[in-house]
Scaffold this motif. Structure first.
Motif, PDB file in Angstrom:
ATOM      1  N   VAL A  28      -1.361  -1.833   6.968  1.00 51.79           N
ATOM      2  CA  VAL A  28      -1.684  -2.826   5.938  1.00 51.79           C
ATOM      3  C   VAL A  28      -0.382  -3.404   5.391  1.00 51.79           C
ATOM      4  N   HIS A  70      -7.674  -9.265  -1.555  1.00 49.91           N
ATOM      5  CA  HIS A  70      -7.410  -9.733  -0.196  1.00 49.91           C
ATOM      6  C   HIS A  70      -6.401  -8.772   0.422  1.00 49.91           C
ATOM      7  N   LEU A  71      -6.757  -8.167   1.552  1.00 52.67           N
ATOM      8  CA  LEU A  71      -5.876  -7.229   2.243  1.00 52.67           C
ATOM      9  C   LEU A  71      -5.456  -7.829   3.573  1.00 52.67           C
ATOM     10  N   GLU A  72      -4.178  -7.684   3.910  1.00 58.08           N
ATOM     11  CA  GLU A  72      -3.646  -8.170   5.170  1.00 58.08           C
ATOM     12  C   GLU A  72      -3.433  -6.981   6.103  1.00 58.08           C
ATOM     13  N   LEU A  83      -8.043   1.649  -3.229  1.00 59.10           N
ATOM     14  CA  LEU A  83      -7.848   1.220  -1.845  1.00 59.10           C
ATOM     15  C   LEU A  83      -6.984   2.219  -1.081  1.00 59.10           C
ATOM     16  N   PHE A 143      -5.954  -0.885  -6.738  1.00 62.35           N
ATOM     17  CA  PHE A 143      -5.035  -0.626  -5.632  1.00 62.35           C
ATOM     18  C   PHE A 143      -4.999   0.867  -5.287  1.00 62.35           C
ATOM     19  N   ARG A 180      -0.059  -5.788   2.777  1.00 65.65           N
ATOM     20  CA  ARG A 180      -0.050  -5.849   1.322  1.00 65.65           C
ATOM     21  C   ARG A 180      -1.462  -6.001   0.789  1.00 65.65           C
ATOM     22  N   TYR A 181      -1.603  -5.690  -0.491  1.00 61.48           N
ATOM     23  CA  TYR A 181      -2.813  -5.957  -1.256  1.00 61.48           C
ATOM     24  C   TYR A 181      -2.546  -7.152  -2.165  1.00 61.48           C
ATOM     25  N   PRO A 215       0.815  -1.213   0.000  1.00 61.16           N
ATOM     26  CA  PRO A 215       0.000   0.000   0.000  1.00 61.16           C
ATOM     27  C   PRO A 215       0.850   1.266   0.000  1.00 61.16           C
ATOM     28  N   THR A 221      -7.939 -10.077   8.170  1.00 66.41           N
ATOM     29  CA  THR A 221      -8.086 -10.101   6.719  1.00 66.41           C
ATOM     30  C   THR A 221      -9.317  -9.328   6.274  1.00 66.41           C
TER      31      THR A 221
END
Length: 267
Positions: free
Chosen positions: A18, A87-89, A140, A137, A20-21, A10, A43
């Protein structure tokens, strides 16, 4: 099976919150049920196709977008033939900033993303209208950065404890962890559970499991070696923990799940 992945970090302002995307597109999916495994991250998943049909945790159902808290059992996701989504962490200590709640309030459950505000409720539609992964991205980044204007980080000691646990892969003893940050073991346990929803021992268990999963993903399928590297007593201990946290044996997971998963990025 045709599939493609898009990975991106990000915007720098979001990196404390965050990791990663991940964008994914899969056609002709044959695995009927995917296991969403416990990990260090909260998640956030947005489907760009059919709603996500999930079970196994409180709050599960058919959702276009969801947030899954830290958990110690698998989320079971029924998969359609076509999968499209993001999916975002999220760092569990960053969800207060991004979602307005603590990770403890999300722990062990699944929540509809729409419950966290109108801007996030509109996100699935807006992401579906974007023409490509870079555009998604960027969207986001825009939406989440607007929520990160006033960060809500926890006590520095708690941040340090979580960082040390992650750095050691869950191998540091809780008493040593408490001593390192200058808190009593009891105080650390109470504050840690209040903020993250897991006790330090539970979090360490998840981190060891996650380490084992990383080794399996990157090609080490010698279970004795994986057990040793991840901090288990032996292969039997690894297998016992894998059944408890993943709902299946390591061999079953390798056969069923591993071929369809995204490769771990370098670094």
């Amino acid at each position: 099976m045709g599939h493609s992945w898009a990975l991106q970090r990000p915007h720098p302002v979001l990196r404390p919150f965050v990791a990663r995307y991940l964008g994914y597109a899969q056609d002709d999916v044959t695995l009927a049920v995917h296991r969403g495994l416990p990990s260090r991250h909260v998640t956030l998943i947005v489907s760009l196709a059919e709603p996500i049909d999930c079970a196994g945790l409180p709050g599960a159902g058919r959702l276009q977008a969801l947030v899954g808290g830290l958990h110690t059992s698998p989320a079971l996701i029924t998969q359609s033939r076509v999968q499209r989504g993001l999916h975002l962490e999220l760092d569990p200590l960053g969800v207060r900033t991004l979602l307005g709640v603590s990770a403890a309030e999300l722990s062990g459950s699944i929540t509809d993303l729409a419950e966290f505000g109108a801007d996030l409720a509109r996100l699935p539609e807006r992401l579906s209208e974007a023409p490509d992964w870079p555009s998604r991205f960027a969207l986001l980044d825009e939406v989440l950065a607007a929520r990160a204007v006033e960060p809500a980080r926890p006590a520095p000691e708690l941040d340090q404890a979580w960082r040390l646990l992650r750095h050691t892969g869950g191998l540091v003893r809780v008493g040593d962890l408490a001593g390192e940050i200058g808190w009593s073991r009891r105080h650390l346990g109470e504050r840690f559970r209040t903020e993250l929803g897991l006790a330090p021992k539970q979090a360490a268990r998840v981190l060891r499991f996650e380490r084992a999963g990383h080794l399996l993903r990157t090609g080490c399928h010698d279970l004795s070696a994986v057990a040793l590297a991840a901090g288990y007593y032996d292969q039997a201990h690894l297998s016992h923990e894998w059944r408890a946290l993943a709902g299946c044996s390591p061999r079953t997971w390798i056969t069923e799940e591993l071929p369809s998963l995204v490769e771990e990025p370098a670094g």
